[in-house]
Design an enzyme around this catalytic site. Structure first.
Site, PDB file in Angstrom:
ATOM      1  N   PHE A 132      25.595  40.023  25.086  1.00  0.00           N
ATOM      2  CA  PHE A 132      24.311  39.779  25.744  1.00  0.00           C
ATOM      3  C   PHE A 132      24.552  39.353  27.190  1.00  0.00           C
ATOM      4  CE2 PHE A 132      22.178  38.446  21.451  1.00  0.00           C
ATOM      5  CZ  PHE A 132      22.167  39.770  21.055  1.00  0.00           C
ATOM      6  N   CYS A 134      26.487  41.558  29.863  1.00  0.00           N
ATOM      7  CA  CYS A 134      26.854  42.523  30.908  1.00  0.00           C
ATOM      8  C   CYS A 134      25.779  42.551  31.997  1.00  0.00           C
ATOM      9  CB  CYS A 134      27.020  43.897  30.266  1.00  0.00           C
ATOM     10  SG  CYS A 134      27.820  45.051  31.347  1.00  0.00           S
ATOM     11  N   ASN A 199      30.129  35.582  30.377  1.00  0.00           N
ATOM     12  CA  ASN A 199      30.353  36.936  30.842  1.00  0.00           C
ATOM     13  C   ASN A 199      30.347  36.867  32.373  1.00  0.00           C
ATOM     14  OD1 ASN A 199      30.325  39.834  31.183  1.00  0.00           O
ATOM     15  ND2 ASN A 199      29.607  39.935  29.064  1.00  0.00           N
ATOM     16  N   CYS A 342      54.375  13.216  54.099  1.00  0.00           N
ATOM     17  CA  CYS A 342      53.554  13.824  55.161  1.00  0.00           C
ATOM     18  C   CYS A 342      54.413  14.684  56.085  1.00  0.00           C
ATOM     19  CB  CYS A 342      52.887  12.708  55.958  1.00  0.00           C
ATOM     20  SG  CYS A 342      52.034  13.283  57.418  1.00  0.00           S
ATOM     21  N   CYS A 406      37.093   3.751  54.831  1.00  0.00           N
ATOM     22  CA  CYS A 406      37.217   4.938  53.976  1.00  0.00           C
ATOM     23  C   CYS A 406      36.209   4.870  52.834  1.00  0.00           C
ATOM     24  CB  CYS A 406      38.637   5.035  53.426  1.00  0.00           C
ATOM     25  SG  CYS A 406      38.844   6.400  52.259  1.00  0.00           S
ATOM     26  N   CYS A 409      36.002   9.821  49.806  1.00  0.00           N
ATOM     27  CA  CYS A 409      35.331  11.098  49.491  1.00  0.00           C
ATOM     28  C   CYS A 409      36.301  12.136  48.944  1.00  0.00           C
ATOM     29  CB  CYS A 409      34.609  11.636  50.718  1.00  0.00           C
ATOM     30  SG  CYS A 409      35.718  12.267  51.992  1.00  0.00           S
ATOM     31  N   CYS A 412      40.280  14.452  52.570  1.00  0.00           N
ATOM     32  CA  CYS A 412      41.625  14.526  53.148  1.00  0.00           C
ATOM     33  C   CYS A 412      42.631  14.962  52.091  1.00  0.00           C
ATOM     34  CB  CYS A 412      42.013  13.182  53.737  1.00  0.00           C
ATOM     35  SG  CYS A 412      41.889  11.816  52.579  1.00  0.00           S
ATOM     36  N   CYS A 416      45.001  18.365  52.466  1.00  0.00           N
ATOM     37  CA  CYS A 416      46.431  18.151  52.726  1.00  0.00           C
ATOM     38  C   CYS A 416      47.249  19.250  52.043  1.00  0.00           C
ATOM     39  CB  CYS A 416      46.877  16.790  52.226  1.00  0.00           C
ATOM     40  SG  CYS A 416      48.642  16.516  52.449  1.00  0.00           S
TER      41      CYS A 416
HETATM   42  C1  LIG Z   1      36.449  45.562  34.214  1.00  0.00           C
HETATM   43  C2  LIG Z   1      35.752  44.644  33.289  1.00  0.00           C
HETATM   44  C3  LIG Z   1      35.082  45.138  32.202  1.00  0.00           C
HETATM   45  C4  LIG Z   1      34.438  44.280  31.323  1.00  0.00           C
HETATM   46  N1  LIG Z   1      33.827  44.800  30.250  1.00  0.00           N
HETATM   47  C5  LIG Z   1      33.218  43.967  29.360  1.00  0.00           C
HETATM   48  C6  LIG Z   1      32.657  44.463  28.171  1.00  0.00           C
HETATM   49  O1  LIG Z   1      32.702  45.662  27.905  1.00  0.00           O
HETATM   50  N2  LIG Z   1      32.082  43.613  27.322  1.00  0.00           N
HETATM   51  C7  LIG Z   1      32.044  42.267  27.573  1.00  0.00           C
HETATM   52  O2  LIG Z   1      31.501  41.519  26.749  1.00  0.00           O
HETATM   53  N3  LIG Z   1      32.583  41.758  28.675  1.00  0.00           N
HETATM   54  C8  LIG Z   1      33.180  42.583  29.576  1.00  0.00           C
HETATM   55  N4  LIG Z   1      33.778  42.044  30.684  1.00  0.00           N
HETATM   56  C9  LIG Z   1      33.718  40.601  30.909  1.00  0.00           C
HETATM   57  C10 LIG Z   1      34.948  39.870  30.368  1.00  0.00           C
HETATM   58  O3  LIG Z   1      35.038  40.008  28.974  1.00  0.00           O
HETATM   59  C11 LIG Z   1      34.918  38.373  30.691  1.00  0.00           C
HETATM   60  O4  LIG Z   1      33.791  37.799  30.095  1.00  0.00           O
HETATM   61  C12 LIG Z   1      34.905  38.074  32.159  1.00  0.00           C
HETATM   62  O5  LIG Z   1      35.721  38.982  32.867  1.00  0.00           O
HETATM   63  C13 LIG Z   1      35.322  36.649  32.492  1.00  0.00           C
HETATM   64  O6  LIG Z   1      36.641  36.365  32.132  1.00  0.00           O
HETATM   65  P1  LIG Z   1      37.895  36.405  33.172  1.00  0.00           P
HETATM   66  O7  LIG Z   1      37.572  35.510  34.313  1.00  0.00           O
HETATM   67  O8  LIG Z   1      39.085  35.986  32.371  1.00  0.00           O
HETATM   68  O9  LIG Z   1      38.017  37.825  33.628  1.00  0.00           O
HETATM   69  C14 LIG Z   1      34.441  42.904  31.554  1.00  0.00           C
HETATM   70  C15 LIG Z   1      35.133  42.397  32.661  1.00  0.00           C
HETATM   71  C16 LIG Z   1      35.790  43.258  33.519  1.00  0.00           C
HETATM   72  C17 LIG Z   1      36.534  42.699  34.681  1.00  0.00           C
HETATM   73  S1  SF4 Z   2      47.134  16.638  55.859  1.00  0.00           S
HETATM   74 FE1  SF4 Z   2      47.543  14.650  56.731  1.00  0.00          FE
HETATM   75  S2  SF4 Z   2      48.734  13.563  55.187  1.00  0.00           S
HETATM   76 FE2  SF4 Z   2      48.785  15.742  54.650  1.00  0.00          FE
HETATM   77  S3  SF4 Z   2      50.648  16.469  55.628  1.00  0.00           S
HETATM   78 FE3  SF4 Z   2      49.006  16.869  57.066  1.00  0.00          FE
HETATM   79  S4  SF4 Z   2      49.013  15.024  58.372  1.00  0.00           S
HETATM   80 FE4  SF4 Z   2      50.189  14.501  56.577  1.00  0.00          FE
END
Ligand SMILES: Cc1cc2nc3c(=O)[nH]c(=O)nc-3n(C[C@H](O)[C@H](O)[C@H](O)COP(=O)(O)O)c2cc1C
Ligand code: SF4
Ligand SMILES: Cc1cc2nc3c(=O)[nH]c(=O)nc-3n(C[C@H](O)[C@H](O)[C@H](O)COP(=O)(O)OP(=O)(O)OC[C@H]3O[C@@H](n4cnc5c(N)ncnc54)[C@H](O)[C@@H]3O)c2cc1C
Ligand code: SF4
Ligand code: SF4
Lengths: 461, 451
Positions: A132, A134, A199, A342, A406, A409, A412, A416
């Protein structure tokens, strides 16, 4: 040696590594070679009424030196005759009785569902995965991802499948929905036995700037395709997480898919609650051989954590996936830069200056120089720290963090280039352990400085 | 069954070798991961074919990249038990890394040796129990010599559940891997540590200071026939013999020394010092000559390689010559030694040499060069006598033990052999690769398969 075997809604597999329904599971020869390489199961390339595929059909996205960090495709389901596929499925099951062979299915009418399920079971299928998901071509015909985004339709078709099947039914969901929980709940209501996701994600991979046509190009046009590969792993993890923390949906076994390339990725999906994991792009890139590292790495990882089986790992991280409002506002980390690691590139410096809170400083500067560079807060002491790492240029300086300023967050640390050089160390914040929800509850959720200021001003006028 | 855990003596401190810095220092985690992620994970990879032990290089490198370092070490060690040493001492420039696809692309090849060392060192430091020996078979094998060939063979035999007993005439095990490798590649302690690990894999005994001889005359000697009597099979890892001599006037006496002898002292003898030695002439054009000259140059001594052929005839590796030259070593080609010159006290003062053309002396072109020490690096003799004392073992014209190249079995059905004594002197990795073939064949024989 940990026990890697799994039981997915009654489908037994020697390990949790399944090939996703895609080109790597096109034929019986391929699936048997994959089993020889170590894969525990395979979801057959989707069966249905054969279609016609276009050429070309894949697009890749590179990042830096990394080829194919993401892949997209506009391929449809199998283009081979059903008889041929079924004959090969029978042969694979005969030769590999202990491996999992799951038939991925996609048809339109109730009669067709009934017939294809019966035919797949006669061929020896261990279970069915309803495609379900594609996101191109098939959805325009009312199948594939069109079904995932219509919970009612999904529930109805899945009910038919459960009624016709004697083997477990897994529903494979599309990520192309606003809230994955809705199709997830529909699966639960349908009585299906398991869920797999994701998918591929609707995408346009790139534009050919000479021809002015999106990629992958078919003649002089293109269409949106399905995005997969390492780049989609965060999206997949999130959607899996949404389902594994759902009080009821989480009772169904979940097969995690999306960007899984090695044992670590697999372990993460399992830790979030998956029972099996499926792989497509990584195999398309490097071949079946990658499963050796996946098995060995996962096994050694379980051993190192004292876990005896997949069950011990499954869902370990799920309870820690929370809503923002439940996070501790009192927790605090600050960046800490290692002087021996570093290399003096100063990327952290510029990221913090322009992209964060201006709390990383260059040593050896005078207060005046620091102000000129844009620092508004000058730390009491500006030390002089030269790089000592082997990789560093002589004379280069190690930046330092103004701890008081700091905000922790992480930026950095993320920029790095030397992993492990910047660590985020926990520091006491002087604040109580308290979440936003706690504050709301005790009525302390008012932070001054917002729109009310204007209101007050207005009232004065 | 008793399990002997062999005690390997410590080397004393203050040896000259400790003065040397590592030319290829171990990787830190971040460096290793960055380098590993550069590998393309080639299929039918040329690097694998270029490795004499056929390590699955792309697989082990990928495993480093995914954080599966233990798995990486397993991939390496299952093909090459001395994977750590090999990572440090292999001439990767002409082996694995020399074959890496990046070369043709004019980019730096993957640093396979350093990644290999990283994986093995890190994994074994965290958990030395990578392999488990099979159940004991009751079969006993004697190994003659404790060089890389025998050490690797003993390790694999032990993993198969056999009992291995190694006889080494020296006090330190490891052969040239311990006592011959240039100290800026690997120190004695490193080699010994690895040996200790290999010997711990199963039931291995190590007799140090015990020589295998045609006829035994003392308690430190065991005869060939006794070995054949007491063991189910024998492995000969004899290596090469003492340094060859120049056979020129003035050679006898102090101030003239064999190359491998000198390197051994440099590595393991705490009493060695180069007082009053300012200039050294190293005779030879091979890798051993480069090693000595390079090592001396790094100690600040004026060291010159003297070679009778032209620059293009030098058999030493180009990368070794280049790095020796960077460190100050000199190379003088088209000169042949005529005599070692000494003063009236007998002290070496220099060497008389003659110019050569096509390696032949040109009459009337003699000249005298100054030197305080002459090092002879013109090859090593063969251990023919010991080898011959095993009935059926035959030698070729150049004194190498003759084996069946498919099995490394000698003319005596109970005797296998590998390493320098078979190949005439190659690298550590060749000794290990050959030992693996020999063990496979020996194991089949011991277990009654295909004997
Ligand atoms: C070329 C290609 C064909 C695919 N064909 C199908 C399919 O026929 N049926 C399906 O359920 N998923 C299909 N998929 C989806 C994959 O099964 C999977 O869900 C998706 O690629 C994510 O996994 P991944 O990141 O490991 O590739 C296809 C994916 C690719 C790249
Ligand atoms: S990002 Fe900052 S801490 Fe990391 S190697 Fe460069 S200067 Fe050094
Ligand atoms: C100066 C020098 C530098 C080198 N540098 C490198 C390098 O950088 N990289 C590399 O890969 N290779 C290098 N090599 C080559 C490498 O050292 C050898 O190819 C390798 O050690 C061969 O192993 P082996 O086990 O066959 O023999 P050896 O290492 O020679 O070991 C043989 C052992 O058998 C013992 N033995 C011999 N006869 C008896 C007996 N009758 N009874 C008991 N014991 C006996 C010896 O004492 C010795 O310990 C170098 C060699 C030399 C000479
Ligand atoms: S053993 Fe030596 S030649 Fe083989 S891969 Fe390792 S470093 Fe390269
Ligand atoms: S040839 Fe180079 S890039 Fe290819 S697998 Fe070997 S080391 Fe990696």
């Amino acid at each position: 040696m940990a026990d890697l075997s799994i039981d997915f809604a009654g489908i037994k597999s020697p390990n949790p590594f399944w090939l996703a329904s895609a080109p790597p599971t096109n034929t019986g020869d391929q699936v048997m070679r994959a089993f020889d390489a170590g894969w525990g199961g395979a979801v057959w390339k989707t069966l249905g009424n054969p279609i016609v595929n276009v050429s070309s059909r894949f697009g890749g996205i590179d990042y830096g030196n990394t080829r194919m960090m993401g892949l997209n495709n506009i391929e449809l389901i199998t283009d081979r005759p059903l008889e041929v596929n079924l004959r090969e499925i029978r042969e694979v099951k005969r030769r590999y009785p202990n491996h999992a062979v799951i038939t991925s299915l996609m048809v339109e009418t109730k009669e067709e569902w009934k017939e294809i399920i019966q035919r797949a079971e006669e061929a020896g299928s261990d279970g069915h995965e309803l495609n379900f998901g594609c996101p191109h071509g098939m959805c325009e015909r009312g199948m594939g991802s069109a079904v995932s985004s219509e919970p009612k339709v999904l529930r109805e078709i899945a009910r038919w499948a459960v009624e016709f099947a004697t083997k477990p039914v897994i529903v494979k969901l599309s990520p192309n929905v606003t809230d994955i929980v809705e199709p997830g709940e529909a699966v639960l209501e349908s009585g299906a036995h398991g869920i797999s996701l994701i998918n591929t994600i609707k995408s346009i991979m790139a534009i050919d700037l000479d021809r002015m046509v999106p990629l992958p190009r078919v003649g002089n046009a293109s269409t949106n395709g399905g995005y997969c590969g390492p780049a989609v792993k965060p999206v997949a993890l999130h959607m899996v997480g949404e389902l594994t923390r759902h009080p009821y949906v989480a009772k169904l076994p979940i097969s995690g898919i999306g960007g899984i390339s090695n044992w670590r990725d697999a372990a993460e999906f399992i830790a979030l609650g998956c029972t099996s994991v499926q792989v497509c792009t990584a195999v398309m890139h490097y071949g079946y051989r990658i499963v050796e590292d996946m098995i060995e790495g996962l096994n050694d990882f379980l051993d190192s954590k004292g876990m005896k089986s997949i069950l011990d790992l499954r869902g370990r991280a799920a309870p820690q996936y929370k809503n923002w409002g439940e996070l501790d506002l009192g927790y605090r980390v600050v960046a800490d830069i290692s002087t021996d690691k570093c290399i003096g590139c100063q990327l952290c410096y510029v990221a913090c200056m322009d992209g964060a809170h201006q709390c990383i400083h260059l040593p050896g500067r005078t207060e005046e120089q620091a102000r000129k560079a844009g620092h508004t807060h000058i730390p009491k002491l500006i030390p002089d720290r030269a790089v000592t790492a082997r990789g560093g240029a002589p004379g280069a300086r190690v930046p330092f963090v103004d701890d008081d300023e700091c905000i922790g967050c992480n930026l950095c640390q993320l920029v790095c280039p030397v992993s492990g050089c910047i660590t985020m160390k926990e520091v006491p914040s002087g604040k109580p352990n308290e979440s936003w929800n706690d504050r709301v509850q005790r009525g302390a959720d008012f932070v001054p400085g917002g729109l009310h200021v204007t209101e007050v001003e207005r009232a004065k006028r | 069954m008793t399990h002997h855990s062999p005690h390997i003596p410590d080397v004393e401190g203050d040896r000259l070798e400790v003065l040397y810095e590592d030319k290829k220092p171990p990787y830190e985690d971040a460096e290793a991961i960055a380098e590993a992620n550069r590998c393309l994970y080639c299929v039918d990879a040329p690097c694998i074919k270029a490795c004499p032990t056929a390590i699955d290089i792309p697989t082990f490198i990928r495993k480093i990249g995914t954080g599966n370092v233990k798995g990486a070490a397993r991939t390496i060690l299952s093909q090459n038990l001395l994977g750590k040493s090999c990572g440090q001492v292999c001439p990767v420039e002409v082996l694995c890394a020399g074959a890496c696809v990046y070369n043709d692309w004019h980019r730096d090849p993957i640093k396979i040796g350093r990644l290999q060392r990283y994986a093995v060192e890190k994994a074994l430091a965290e958990d030395p129990q990578i392999f488990k020996p099979k159940a004991p078979t009751g079969k006993r094998i004697a190994l003659v010599g404790a060089g890389p060939a025998s050490i690797a063979a003993a390790g694999w035999l032990a993993l198969e559940g056999h009992e291995a007993a190694i006889y080494e005439k020296k006090l330190l095990p490891g052969g040239l891997n311990t006592l011959g490798i240039a100290p800026y590649k690997m120190k004695v302690e490193d080699a010994l540590q690895e040996i200790t690990w290999v010997l711990s894999l199963g039931n291995v005994e190590l007799f140090q200071g015990v020589e295998i001889v045609p006829v035994s005359g003392s308690p430190e000697e065991v005869s060939a026939s006794a070995l054949l009597r007491q063991y189910d099979a024998v492995f000969l890892g004899l290596g090469l013999g003492p340094d060859s001599r120049l056979k020129i006037p003035g050679e006898d006496g102090g101030g003239v020394v064999g190359a491998t002898h000198l390197i051994e002292r440099l590595k393991a003898d705490p009493t060695l010092r180069f007082k009053g030695v300012d200039r050294v002439i190293v005779v030879g054009g091979g890798n051993t000559a480069v090693d000595v000259a390079h090592e001396l140059a790094l100690l600040g001594i004026d060291a010159t390689m003297l070679y009778r052929g032209g620059e293009e005839d030098l058999s030493a590796y180009e990368h070794e010559l280049a790095s020796g030259r960077v460190d100050g070593m000199k190379v003088l080609c088209e000169r042949s030694p005529v005599a070692v010159l000494r003063d009236n006290m007998g002290k070496v003062t220099g060497m008389r040499v003659i110019r050569t053309e096509d390696k032949k002396p040109v009459a009337g072109t003699e000249e005298d060069l100054r030197a305080d020490l002459v090092v002879v690096a013109v090859g090593q003799s063969r251990m023919t006598e010991v080898a011959r004392s095993f009935p059926g073992v035959e030698l070729d014209m150049r004194g190498r033990v003759i084996v069946d190249p498919k099995t490394y079995r000698t003319g005596n059905p109970k005797v296998w052999s590998a390493g320098d004594c078979v190949n005439g002197g190659k690298e550590v990795v060749n000794a290990v690769g050959e030992a693996k073939i020999a063990v496979t064949s020996m194991h089949a024989y011991l277990m009654g398969v295909g004997a």
